[in-house]
Design a protein around this motif. Structure first.
Motif, PDB file in Angstrom:
ATOM      1  N   PHE A 233      30.301  22.378  -5.909  1.00  0.00           N
ATOM      2  CA  PHE A 233      31.080  21.247  -6.425  1.00  0.00           C
ATOM      3  C   PHE A 233      30.835  19.989  -5.589  1.00  0.00           C
ATOM      4  O   PHE A 233      30.882  18.873  -6.115  1.00  0.00           O
ATOM      5  N   PHE A 234      30.559  20.161  -4.313  1.00  0.00           N
ATOM      6  CA  PHE A 234      30.175  19.030  -3.463  1.00  0.00           C
ATOM      7  C   PHE A 234      28.858  18.428  -3.949  1.00  0.00           C
ATOM      8  O   PHE A 234      28.723  17.205  -4.073  1.00  0.00           O
ATOM      9  N   ALA A 235      27.887  19.286  -4.243  1.00  0.00           N
ATOM     10  CA  ALA A 235      26.592  18.793  -4.715  1.00  0.00           C
ATOM     11  C   ALA A 235      26.721  18.111  -6.072  1.00  0.00           C
ATOM     12  O   ALA A 235      26.077  17.079  -6.323  1.00  0.00           O
ATOM     13  N   LEU A 236      27.558  18.666  -6.955  1.00  0.00           N
ATOM     14  CA  LEU A 236      27.777  18.042  -8.257  1.00  0.00           C
ATOM     15  C   LEU A 236      28.380  16.654  -8.082  1.00  0.00           C
ATOM     16  O   LEU A 236      27.941  15.684  -8.709  1.00  0.00           O
ATOM     17  N   GLY A 237      29.387  16.528  -7.219  1.00  0.00           N
ATOM     18  CA  GLY A 237      29.988  15.220  -6.979  1.00  0.00           C
ATOM     19  C   GLY A 237      29.002  14.235  -6.385  1.00  0.00           C
ATOM     20  O   GLY A 237      29.007  13.048  -6.732  1.00  0.00           O
ATOM     21  N   ALA A 238      28.155  14.716  -5.482  1.00  0.00           N
ATOM     22  CA  ALA A 238      27.170  13.836  -4.850  1.00  0.00           C
ATOM     23  C   ALA A 238      26.175  13.275  -5.849  1.00  0.00           C
ATOM     24  O   ALA A 238      25.549  12.244  -5.601  1.00  0.00           O
ATOM     25  N   GLY A 239      26.031  13.949  -6.984  1.00  0.00           N
ATOM     26  CA  GLY A 239      25.153  13.431  -8.033  1.00  0.00           C
ATOM     27  C   GLY A 239      25.695  12.183  -8.693  1.00  0.00           C
ATOM     28  O   GLY A 239      24.955  11.476  -9.376  1.00  0.00           O
ATOM     29  N   GLY A 240      26.987  11.894  -8.487  1.00  0.00           N
ATOM     30  CA  GLY A 240      27.602  10.702  -9.053  1.00  0.00           C
ATOM     31  C   GLY A 240      28.352  11.007 -10.337  1.00  0.00           C
ATOM     32  O   GLY A 240      28.238  12.095 -10.913  1.00  0.00           O
ATOM     33  N   GLU A 241      29.146  10.035 -10.786  1.00  0.00           N
ATOM     34  CA  GLU A 241      29.891  10.201 -12.036  1.00  0.00           C
ATOM     35  C   GLU A 241      28.925  10.489 -13.186  1.00  0.00           C
ATOM     36  O   GLU A 241      27.902   9.827 -13.335  1.00  0.00           O
ATOM     37  N   GLY A 242      29.269  11.486 -13.980  1.00  0.00           N
ATOM     38  CA  GLY A 242      28.438  11.841 -15.126  1.00  0.00           C
ATOM     39  C   GLY A 242      27.236  12.705 -14.791  1.00  0.00           C
ATOM     40  O   GLY A 242      26.388  12.945 -15.660  1.00  0.00           O
ATOM     41  N   ALA A 243      27.142  13.176 -13.547  1.00  0.00           N
ATOM     42  CA  ALA A 243      25.992  13.992 -13.162  1.00  0.00           C
ATOM     43  C   ALA A 243      26.009  15.346 -13.869  1.00  0.00           C
ATOM     44  O   ALA A 243      27.074  15.907 -14.163  1.00  0.00           O
ATOM     45  N   LYS A 244      24.825  15.856 -14.112  1.00  0.00           N
ATOM     46  CA  LYS A 244      24.650  17.186 -14.694  1.00  0.00           C
ATOM     47  C   LYS A 244      23.710  17.981 -13.796  1.00  0.00           C
ATOM     48  O   LYS A 244      22.864  17.415 -13.097  1.00  0.00           O
TER      49      LYS A 244
END
Length: 266
Positions: A233-244
């Protein structure tokens, strides 16, 4: 699964890297070979931020400036593993930059000189970036953080991905060491089913589908404790808003251990 191509020489999609058994560092496998090729398929980052599930703390910690000691936080493995050193360094300016981004998001973090790089961090780093010449800052996994807090933590640091910083989380999408089998055993059904459930949220960017971990199929069979899953979930958030999420490698070891690798981008 997608080929590994960066967005640009200065922008790096954050990644989740399965770190597996410490033997991953020296024992050949599909995941070992993937990690060895990873660094060759990326431009050189100016720095790396890594969050490992093996540094659990009360409150958020950031590694102190200076050399990061290589921590051999395991026992009963071959001597060759204990001889591996990964002498990365955390520059003062990078630590300050991380702290500033966290503070701007209202996230407090203490600078901590007591840790370094545990095997959750140095095993994948030693394969992908064997020269240990890229600055590294380590983040801890706070004991009170759940999926939402870790997403927000990643989001706070997301701007750094556009400034030449590779943001990494490590762990495992299935992690039940009591259920492991001989290394080449085919993947068991429940491990495959759990990965499919996780993919449904990560690869569509629909975090709400997977934030309730208890709703996952046989969650406690896949994760008797959740610390190895939470960093995703940290990596997903680091991708930025709307990241997949983009699945860039998946294999299984010991029948139940998923070696899944994702990168995240909007």
């Amino acid at each position: 699964m997608s080929a590994i191509t960066p967005h640009s020489a200065s922008t790096f999609a954050p990644m989740f890297l399965a770190h597996g058994s410490p033997m991953l560092a020296i024992e050949d496998s599909a995941a070992h070979q993937f990690l060895k090729s990873l660094g060759d398929n990326l431009p050189r980052p100016r720095a790396i931020i890594v969050l490992s599930p093996h540094w659990e703390t009360e409150g958020l910690r950031v590694s102190a400036p200076g050399p990061l000691r290589t921590i051999h936080d395991f026992g009963g493995f071959p001597r060759a593993l204990f001889e591996i050193q990964y002498p990365a360094n955390a520059p003062e300016a990078l630590v300050a930059d991380v702290k500033q981004h966290l503070a701007s998001a209202g996230i407090s973090a203490a600078v901590d000189a007591s840790w370094g790089l545990d095997h959750g961090a140095w095993v994948p780093l030693s394969l992908a970036f064997p020269d240990a010449d890229i600055p590294v800052v380590a983040l801890s996994l706070p004991l009170t953080y759940g999926p939402d807090q870790l997403f927000d933590l990643g989001l706070a640091l997301s701007p750094l991905k556009d400034d030449g910083v590779l943001i990494l989380a490590t762990g495992s999408t299935t992690h039940n060491l009591r259920m492991i089998m001989p290394k080449t055993t085919p993947a068991v059904d429940w491990a495959v089913a759990f990965d499919k459930w996780l993919d449904a949220g990560l690869m569509t960017g629909e975090r709400e589908r997977i934030s309730d971990l208890a709703a996952a199929p046989q969650f406690r069979l896949a994760h008797p404790t959740e610390e190895h899953l939470l960093p995703v979930f940290f990596a997903l958030g680091a991708g930025g808003e709307g990241a997949k999420g983009d699945l860039i490698h998946r294999s299984y070891e010991y029948g139940t251990l998923s070696m899944s690798y994702y990168r995240f981008a909007a």
